[in-house]
Design an enzyme around this catalytic site. Structure first.
Site, PDB file in Angstrom:
ATOM      1  N   CYS A 189       0.683  -1.147  -0.176  1.00 41.02           N
ATOM      2  CA  CYS A 189       0.077  -0.176  -0.111  1.00 41.02           C
ATOM      3  C   CYS A 189       0.879   1.308  -0.167  1.00 41.02           C
ATOM      4  O   CYS A 189       1.689   1.402  -1.180  1.00 41.02           O
ATOM      5  CB  CYS A 189      -0.993   0.109   1.289  1.00 41.02           C
ATOM      6  SG  CYS A 189      -2.243   0.998   0.828  1.00 41.02           S
ATOM      7  N   HIS A 221      -3.842  -5.516   1.333  1.00 39.86           N
ATOM      8  CA  HIS A 221      -3.549  -5.744   2.843  1.00 39.86           C
ATOM      9  C   HIS A 221      -4.032  -7.203   3.169  1.00 39.86           C
ATOM     10  O   HIS A 221      -5.059  -7.615   2.545  1.00 39.86           O
ATOM     11  CB  HIS A 221      -4.122  -4.485   3.675  1.00 39.86           C
ATOM     12  CG  HIS A 221      -3.703  -3.466   3.904  1.00 39.86           C
ATOM     13  ND1 HIS A 221      -2.232  -3.142   4.176  1.00 39.86           N
ATOM     14  CD2 HIS A 221      -4.076  -2.260   3.119  1.00 39.86           C
ATOM     15  CE1 HIS A 221      -2.317  -1.842   3.890  1.00 39.86           C
ATOM     16  NE2 HIS A 221      -3.301  -1.095   3.591  1.00 39.86           N
TER      17      HIS A 221
END
Length: 487
Positions: free
Chosen positions: A333, A430
């Site tokens: 991310c 994630h």
């Protein structure tokens, strides 16, 4: 008829989140339908919900303990710190705006209706709502417009149990002092207290417990011994981050720079649980170890600020040297964005509009965009075919030549990028390391065997936590204290 009870703490990090998770599992095992609720949370560790929003990670764990899917109504107001004085405000799962701390008190009047709406909706059709407070009700400077503790309890007539933390010392003063500063209308809502994190023989505190009862007039629900398996559950508070890493001195060495706005750090937990992985959090002021096998850059709530902090620490130089030595780097991310060529912020989402040069280890460029991506994803690891699942939560779009070398195939398309030499990878997903098959395949690439069934470990730990509370807390009395709230 739905009943509710609220667990408030004498301070932050007294264990409220974990206790509510344990209570959710315990009462669910007793046959009750249970829902967790936290009116206002502050955390950069967020989870994506089935209804397409985001909530605090702790409420997602509590929902799991109750055997239900996470929903945005479980945490209607989420504050995600972006600077030392400002935060992004998430309301019922979606971005509501940004606010400086000095202005947030006035904004709370607008937020309470959303909190009460979510609470009423969540409570429909369940037996028990377990409500978690935030910080401490003793913060008298915050009481006037409070929506997180006594402000919410007063608005709904929900009874309160006050939780103290004996591990940090002064627990009698914590509890008695909290009572002393509350006004009478707040004070009457507290029905009992409990004490958490006791180490040693709990009988040594019998006199202290009884003295606290005499001074407050409140019954004690129990003195809860330290729960040694707590590290096996996903943590929400960044204060717990060092405990996630337990250096073992051998095996695959993964180092994680501790950036100021680090987020979604529970991505580390499945790796830290593996016996063959030596995971180390590197604090500010410390060079990245030259003997690391992998540098892992995890999520960030303020990517540009964390990029600047990384350079300030000299970690950009360490990472470049690590790659020259043949070391591997993985960015998740915000870490993925940092590894690219540029990060553009045309709308000033993280401050002054502009363009920043990334580390340049992936041939990709990121443009930060106001619309946040929130999605649950599943798919496969292209190199091994291993199934995996996870979630995306970001405000950027990344493109470039290295994206042609995607290494994940997800339900919403190819994902990630790989450098031509194969040493640097990045993606937006994630939670991928929670997938046992993927984690095994990823570790096998580095000649390590996975030994942990992570999801089962979390389930077993929640059961152990429920057993722990059944033994040391009067759950029958706690349930008797719960009352039907005012909606």
């Amino acid at each position: 008829m739905t009943r509710a009870i609220m667990i408030q703490g004498t301070g932050s990090n007294v264990g409220k989140s974990m206790i509510v998770a344990g209570l959710a599992r315990a009462y669910t095992r007793r046959g009750l339908t249970v829902r967790p609720f936290k009116p206002q949370n502050m955390s950069n560790n967020a989870a994506v919900t089935v209804d397409g929003g985001e909530i605090g990670r702790a409420q997602a764990l509590q929902a799991r303990a109750a055997g239900v899917a996470p929903h945005t109504d479980m945490n209607p107001v989420l504050l995600k710190p972006q600077t030392n004085t400002g935060a992004q405000i998430i309301v019922q799962g979606q971005v509501f705006g940004e606010q400086e701390a000095r202005d947030f008190g006035a904004a709370k009047d607008k937020l309470m209706p959303f909190v009460l709406e979510s609470f009423a909706r969540l409570a429909e059709g369940c037996h028990l709502v377990l409500i978690e407070g935030a910080g401490s009700p003793a913060e008298t400077n915050l009481r006037a417009r409070d929506i997180a503790n006594m402000g919410f309890a007063r608005a709904t007539d929900v009874p309160v149990v006050l939780m103290g933390d004996i591990d940090r010392g002064g627990v009698i003063a914590q509890i008695v002092g909290t009572q002393a500063v509350l006004d009478d209308a707040d004070k009457v809502l507290i029905k009992a207290f409990a004490i958490n994190k006791f180490r040693g023989d709990v009988r040594l505190f019998d006199e202290g417990r009884d003295d606290t009862c005499r001074r407050t007039g409140w019954p004690c629900l129990g003195v809860i011994p330290w729960f040694a398996q707590a590290h096996k559950l996903p943590a929400e508070d960044v204060a717990d981050l060092p405990a996630r890493a337990r250096a073992k001195g051998d095996g695959l060495r993964i180092v994680v720079p501790h950036l100021p706005r680090i987020s979604n750090f529970d991505d580390l937990d499945p790796l830290a649980a593996e016996p063959n992985v030596d995971l180390t959090i590197i604090p500010a002021g410390t060079p990245l170890p030259a003997d690391a096998d992998i540098v892992l850059l995890i999520g960030s709530k303020a990517t540009l600020a964390d990029l600047a902090a990384l350079r300030h620490e000299g970690w950009d130089v360490d990472i470049a040297a690590h790659i020259r030595r043949g070391g591997h780097v993985l960015g998740l991310c915000g870490g993925y964005q940092i590894l690219g060529n540029t990060i553009s912020d045309p709308d000033g989402l993280e401050g002054t509009p502009g363009l920043a040069q990334g580390l340049g280890h992936l041939d990709v460029d990121t443009v930060l965009q106001p619309r946040k991506t929130l999605s649950l994803s599943q798919g496969t690891h292209l190199a091994s075919g291993a199934p995996l699942s996870g979630y995306e939560i970001h405000m950027g779009h990344t493109t470039g030549p290295d994206c042609d070398h995607a290494w994940l195939d997800l339900n919403n398309g190819p994902q990630g990028a790989v450098s031509p030499n194969g040493l640097v990878q990045g993606c937006y997903l994630h939670g991928l390391f929670s997938s046992d098959a993927f984690r095994a395949a990823w570790l096998a690439h580095y000649d390590q065997a996975a030994q942990v069934a992570y999801d089962q470990t979390v389930e077993d730990t929640l059961d152990s936590l429920a057993d722990h509370l059944e033994t040391h807390l009067d759950l029958d009395l706690l349930l008797d204290l719960a009352e039907t709230p005012r909606f």
